[in-house]
Motif scaffolding. Structure first.
Motif, PDB file in Angstrom:
ATOM      1  N   VAL A  74      54.377  -1.040  32.201  1.00 29.46           N
ATOM      2  CA  VAL A  74      54.822  -1.741  30.996  1.00 29.46           C
ATOM      3  C   VAL A  74      56.093  -1.129  30.449  1.00 29.46           C
ATOM      4  CG1 VAL A  74      54.199  -2.355  28.627  1.00 29.46           C
ATOM      5  CG2 VAL A  74      52.483  -2.427  30.419  1.00 29.46           C
ATOM      6  N   GLU A  81      52.320  -3.362  23.654  1.00 29.28           N
ATOM      7  CA  GLU A  81      51.777  -2.501  24.685  1.00 29.28           C
ATOM      8  C   GLU A  81      51.731  -1.040  24.226  1.00 29.28           C
ATOM      9  OE1 GLU A  81      53.586  -5.077  25.278  1.00 29.28           O
ATOM     10  OE2 GLU A  81      52.435  -6.224  26.730  1.00 29.28           O
ATOM     11  N   ALA A 312      44.179  -6.802  26.242  1.00 27.22           N
ATOM     12  CA  ALA A 312      45.072  -6.733  27.391  1.00 27.22           C
ATOM     13  C   ALA A 312      45.086  -8.049  28.164  1.00 27.22           C
ATOM     14  CB  ALA A 312      44.649  -5.586  28.316  1.00 27.22           C
ATOM     15  N   PHE A 318      50.336  -8.877  31.211  1.00 25.54           N
ATOM     16  CA  PHE A 318      49.525  -7.720  31.569  1.00 25.54           C
ATOM     17  C   PHE A 318      48.684  -8.004  32.808  1.00 25.54           C
ATOM     18  CE2 PHE A 318      45.645  -5.245  31.502  1.00 25.54           C
ATOM     19  CZ  PHE A 318      46.134  -3.964  31.334  1.00 25.54           C
TER      20      PHE A 318
END
Length: 383
Positions: A74, A81, A312, A318
């Motif tokens: 990420v 995040e 998530a 993601f």
């Protein structure tokens, strides 16, 4: 500290060398001697260690996987995040305390006074951090979508980093009673327990800490989430972006999941406060509340296993990162180019997301940032 792991909550004593008494409700000595809770104690010694062990295994595995994916894939500039990263760290530190409480409930506290205080502080800090970071994530999406604040500006990033610092500092401040009062105690029969000894002000402190948990750990975060996601829902309905229905379902699922996990536990704590105030004075009611607290506490603690993945997996981006990570681990990559295993830059991710047929809550925030038309519409809506 866990309601079921401390000495006042799960203790055996032997008054007059005759019987076991379950000192759970912080009532006066007369009430304790009258209201015997041998069955509750026996149930807790079997039920709680099993549940704590499951939470430890599932929470450790899940949050470690989440942490690895976030650190490896990420981009650091995406604040949602970053909140999720802190949530995973907080959950890991929280589940690390579970084996200590499991052993304490099943047997006794065998880890000494230093670990008694350290584990209790660690538990309290991360108990509140987990809830606070969930609230921060809803606030972040509210600012991105409703107020259309871009993620790449320095000021929002600085503000988010400041908010993360405030969260950890606040949780540390909340743990001050554990720092001051918690220590290991030995009973007359030689059994050690780890709990907070408030002396002659025990009832007042217990009521205060329960009220604090009801307020900071449930009511205020729930109201904040309802407000933030309601405003987000209004924007979604008005702008009608692709994937509007899915985004609304995600927002609803996040609020409902928080409510279902935490409301039963906080309601039971509130009823126990009424019991301590002698508003509910029936011994049978006290037994029922003891059983209920063990079950609802276990349900609430399971948040560290499921909540991070609920947030998530609300992001299509993601899920791509997780798929790339699993493919790398299992050697599923067919192309040698490592660039394909890494996430695209922020602008590339936004453009790719804009072409998706279905958007999630996270991608919608990026769409709001990059699309001046949507931004203008949002400004008109606020006006």
């Amino acid at each position: 500290m866990p309601t079921k792991a401390s000495s006042p909550t799960l203790t055996t004593t032997s008054p007059e060398n005759s019987t076991f008494v379950y000192d759970y409700d912080y009532l006066d000595d007369v009430t304790i001697l009258v209201c015997r809770k041998d069955a509750v104690l026996s149930f807790g010694r079997v039920f709680l260690p099993v549940v704590y062990s499951l939470i430890f295994v599932l929470g450790l595995a899940g949050n470690l996987l989440l942490l690895v994916v976030l650190l490896r894939y990420v981009p650091r500039r995406q604040m949602v995040e970053l909140y999720l990263l802190n949530l995973a760290i907080s959950n890991l530190l929280f589940v690390v305390t579970m084996p200590f409480w499991a052993i304490s409930v099943a047997w006794q506290w065998v880890f000494g006074n230093f670990l008694c205080k350290a584990v209790s502080i660690l538990y309290t800090i991360n108990f509140y951090c987990g809830i606070f970071f969930i609230t921060c994530m809803s606030l972040d999406k509210y600012l991105e979508i409703v107020h259309a604040q871009p993620l790449h500006r320095l000021r929002p990033r600085f503000r988010s980093l400041l908010l993360i610092t405030i969260v950890w500092t606040t949780a540390l401040a909340v743990s001050v009673p554990e720092m001051v009062f918690v220590q290991a105690h030995q009973t007359l029969d030689g059994v050690w327990h780890c709990y907070a000894d408030f002396g002659g002000h025990a009832t007042v402190w217990k009521l205060y800490l329960r009220f604090q948990q009801n307020l900071l750990g449930f009511l205020l975060p729930l109201l904040a989430m309802i407000f933030f996601y309601s405003r987000i829902g209004c924007v979604l309905v008005r702008l009608r972006p692709p994937g509007q229905g899915r985004a609304l379902r995600v927002a609803t699922a996040l609020v409902v999941a928080f409510f279902l996990l935490w409301f039963p536990y906080n309601l039971t704590l509130f009823l126990h406060s009424l019991l301590d105030l002698h508003i509910l004075g029936n011994c049978q009611v006290s037994h029922y509340l003891d059983y209920t607290l063990q079950v609802t506490e276990s349900l609430a603690f399971s948040h560290c296993c499921f909540t991070p993945f609920l947030y998530a997996f609300s992001s299509r981006r993601f899920r791509r990162y997780l798929k790339a990570f699993l493919a790398a681990v299992l050697r599923w990559h067919q192309e040698p180019d490592t660039a394909q295993a890494r996430p695209p830059s922020y602008s590339e991710s936004s453009r790719a997301t804009a072409q998706e047929d279905v958007v999630s809550m996270n991608e919608l925030g990026e769409r709001q940032t990059d699309d001046p038309i949507d931004k203008a519409d949002t400004g008109n809506d606020q006006a």
